[in-house]
Design a protein around this motif. Structure first.
Motif, PDB file in Angstrom:
ATOM      1  N   UNK A 105      41.667  37.662  31.448  1.00  0.00           N
ATOM      2  CA  UNK A 105      41.868  37.424  32.884  1.00  0.00           C
ATOM      3  C   UNK A 105      41.004  38.323  33.755  1.00  0.00           C
ATOM      4  N   UNK A 106      40.636  39.513  33.279  1.00  0.00           N
ATOM      5  CA  UNK A 106      39.807  40.443  34.037  1.00  0.00           C
ATOM      6  C   UNK A 106      38.447  40.583  33.357  1.00  0.00           C
ATOM      7  N   UNK A 107      37.358  40.664  34.131  1.00  0.00           N
ATOM      8  CA  UNK A 107      36.016  40.653  33.523  1.00  0.00           C
ATOM      9  C   UNK A 107      35.612  42.013  32.971  1.00  0.00           C
ATOM     10  N   UNK A 108      34.538  41.985  32.213  1.00  0.00           N
ATOM     11  CA  UNK A 108      33.845  43.187  31.774  1.00  0.00           C
ATOM     12  C   UNK A 108      32.763  43.510  32.796  1.00  0.00           C
ATOM     13  N   UNK A 109      32.745  44.739  33.295  1.00  0.00           N
ATOM     14  CA  UNK A 109      31.800  45.147  34.346  1.00  0.00           C
ATOM     15  C   UNK A 109      30.763  46.095  33.762  1.00  0.00           C
ATOM     16  N   UNK A 110      29.494  45.881  34.125  1.00  0.00           N
ATOM     17  CA  UNK A 110      28.380  46.689  33.643  1.00  0.00           C
ATOM     18  C   UNK A 110      27.703  47.385  34.817  1.00  0.00           C
ATOM     19  N   UNK A 111      27.312  48.633  34.590  1.00  0.00           N
ATOM     20  CA  UNK A 111      26.552  49.366  35.593  1.00  0.00           C
ATOM     21  C   UNK A 111      26.017  50.635  34.956  1.00  0.00           C
ATOM     22  N   UNK A 254      28.259  32.375  44.265  1.00  0.00           N
ATOM     23  CA  UNK A 254      28.488  33.595  45.035  1.00  0.00           C
ATOM     24  C   UNK A 254      28.142  33.426  46.507  1.00  0.00           C
ATOM     25  N   UNK A 255      28.193  32.209  47.002  1.00  0.00           N
ATOM     26  CA  UNK A 255      27.760  31.944  48.371  1.00  0.00           C
ATOM     27  C   UNK A 255      28.759  32.449  49.395  1.00  0.00           C
ATOM     28  N   UNK A 256      30.054  32.335  49.142  1.00  0.00           N
ATOM     29  CA  UNK A 256      31.088  32.732  50.099  1.00  0.00           C
ATOM     30  C   UNK A 256      31.957  33.842  49.513  1.00  0.00           C
ATOM     31  N   UNK A 257      32.685  34.494  50.392  1.00  0.00           N
ATOM     32  CA  UNK A 257      33.575  35.564  49.949  1.00  0.00           C
ATOM     33  C   UNK A 257      34.715  35.014  49.096  1.00  0.00           C
ATOM     34  N   UNK A 258      35.206  33.848  49.445  1.00  0.00           N
ATOM     35  CA  UNK A 258      36.294  33.250  48.671  1.00  0.00           C
ATOM     36  C   UNK A 258      35.842  32.902  47.262  1.00  0.00           C
ATOM     37  N   UNK A 259      34.654  32.337  47.134  1.00  0.00           N
ATOM     38  CA  UNK A 259      34.163  31.988  45.806  1.00  0.00           C
ATOM     39  C   UNK A 259      33.874  33.225  44.961  1.00  0.00           C
ATOM     40  N   UNK A 260      33.397  34.301  45.591  1.00  0.00           N
ATOM     41  CA  UNK A 260      33.162  35.539  44.832  1.00  0.00           C
ATOM     42  C   UNK A 260      34.469  36.119  44.316  1.00  0.00           C
ATOM     43  N   UNK A 261      35.512  36.045  45.131  1.00  0.00           N
ATOM     44  CA  UNK A 261      36.805  36.548  44.689  1.00  0.00           C
ATOM     45  C   UNK A 261      37.402  35.648  43.609  1.00  0.00           C
TER      46      UNK A 261
END
Length: 344
Positions: A105-111, A254-261
């Motif tokens: 349910x939660x992604x893997x984040x890279x940085x 990733x065009x809108x804030x809603x879609x990014x969330x």
């Protein structure tokens, strides 16, 4: 220290050579290294600390304090790349047994992030350099660019793959120099992919990892869902979409804030939190004098951070302690899990 001792017992033999003096075991020396990193001490500092804390030595079976030279030589042996990878394998397996990863349910984040090569801040270096340039009054611009180039080439760099739900580092990469981020994607994503039991998760990263080849590697070779903003490269005329199938898909997604969330990209900042946690809790400067010793220091910081996360998660979950399943499955000889609520 007991959690670090149990981890080392799973990964290391008691002694590296049967002909050695057998004064200290490898798990005991690894506990001393973790204590050094957690308490922000030098090798001499942790030697003095252990000399004063007899109860800490008793917890891991130490009859006397290791010398600082012994600890320095032990770091070269215990923090090699394949041994660090083995310890990460065990810690991720512990976290999976405790069900705290939640990659479904939660992604893997890279940085990635850079550390200080010594205890002098960059601001202090810059002000000293400006003072020298004002005194010389010649070739000011050339001197600043040359000094900055040397500083950037020697800068230690750490890249991590973090489970955004529990802030546990699943993979790491260490190097020198502030270069591009996209070459680190494959080792980070693949190491995390092979360690976790659930291998159909989402990977989120910033625009530094943007590439069509990276999307193809993640989606076609590993079956992962990669989400990276398509911002790298020369902008196209008349606001045309970027090249590549997956980069155009990222632009729509990733065009809108809603879609990014909705797609989970807003969880990417959790890896920024982990980088901040490691620098605040364990320090942002490294004590190593060479590139290899600094790589070992960054790997030790990551391992210590993971042990602190597992201990903290266990203290918050009284009904389901992360070390409860570890004791039942992997370590039948250890003490009761409630006693692990002491120092990491």
């Amino acid at each position: 220290m007991r959690a670090a001792y149990h981890l080392a017992c799973q990964c290391f033999p008691d002694y590296s050579c049967k002909f050695s003096r057998h004064d200290f075991t490898l798990p005991q020396l690894f506990c001393c290294l973790v204590l050094k990193e957690q308490m922000k001490r030098s090798y001499r500092g942790v030697e003095a600390l252990l000399e004063d804390c007899e109860s800490w030595r008793r917890d891991i079976g130490l009859t006397r304090t290791p010398d600082h030279n012994t600890l320095c030589r032990a770091a070269k042996v215990l923090l090699q790349k394949f041994r660090v990878s083995r310890m990460l394998d065990v810690m991720v397996r512990w976290a999976a047994l405790a069900r705290i990863l939640k990659l479904s349910t939660k992604p893997l984040a890279l940085d990635s992030t850079c550390y200080e090569s010594h205890h002098v801040s960059r601001h202090y270096e810059r002000r000293c350099h400006q003072t020298r340039q004002r005194m010389r009054a010649k070739d000011a611009e050339k001197g600043r660019s040359r000094t900055r180039a040397q500083t950037v080439r020697r800068m230690p760099k750490l890249a991590v793959g973090v489970a955004s739900h529990c802030h546990l580092a699943l993979s790491l990469w260490t190097g020198t120099g502030a270069g591009a981020d996209h070459p680190h994607f494959e080792p980070l994503a693949f190491d995390a992919w092979r360690r976790v039991p659930y291998r159909r998760f989402t990977v989120v990263a910033d625009a530094g990892y943007d590439s069509e080849e990276i999307h193809e590697l993640a989606r076609q070779d590993m079956g992962l869902r990669s989400i990276i903003p398509p911002k790298i490269g020369r902008p196209r005329a008349r606001e045309q979409p970027p090249g590549g199938r997956w980069r155009r898909h990222m632009m729509r997604l990733l065009h809108t804030k809603t879609s990014r969330r909705k797609c989970g990209y807003t969880r990417r900042w959790q890896v920024e939190t982990v980088n901040s946690m490691m620098k605040r809790n364990l320090g942002s400067s490294l004590r190593g004098k060479t590139a290899w010793s600094r790589k070992r220091d960054m790997a030790l910081k990551t391992l210590t951070h993971n042990l602190m996360i597992l201990r903290l998660t266990g203290s918050r979950q009284s009904s389901q302690h992360p070390f409860t399943c570890i004791t039942a499955v992997s370590l039948p000889q250890v003490v009761h899990p409630e006693s692990l609520r002491h120092e990491t």
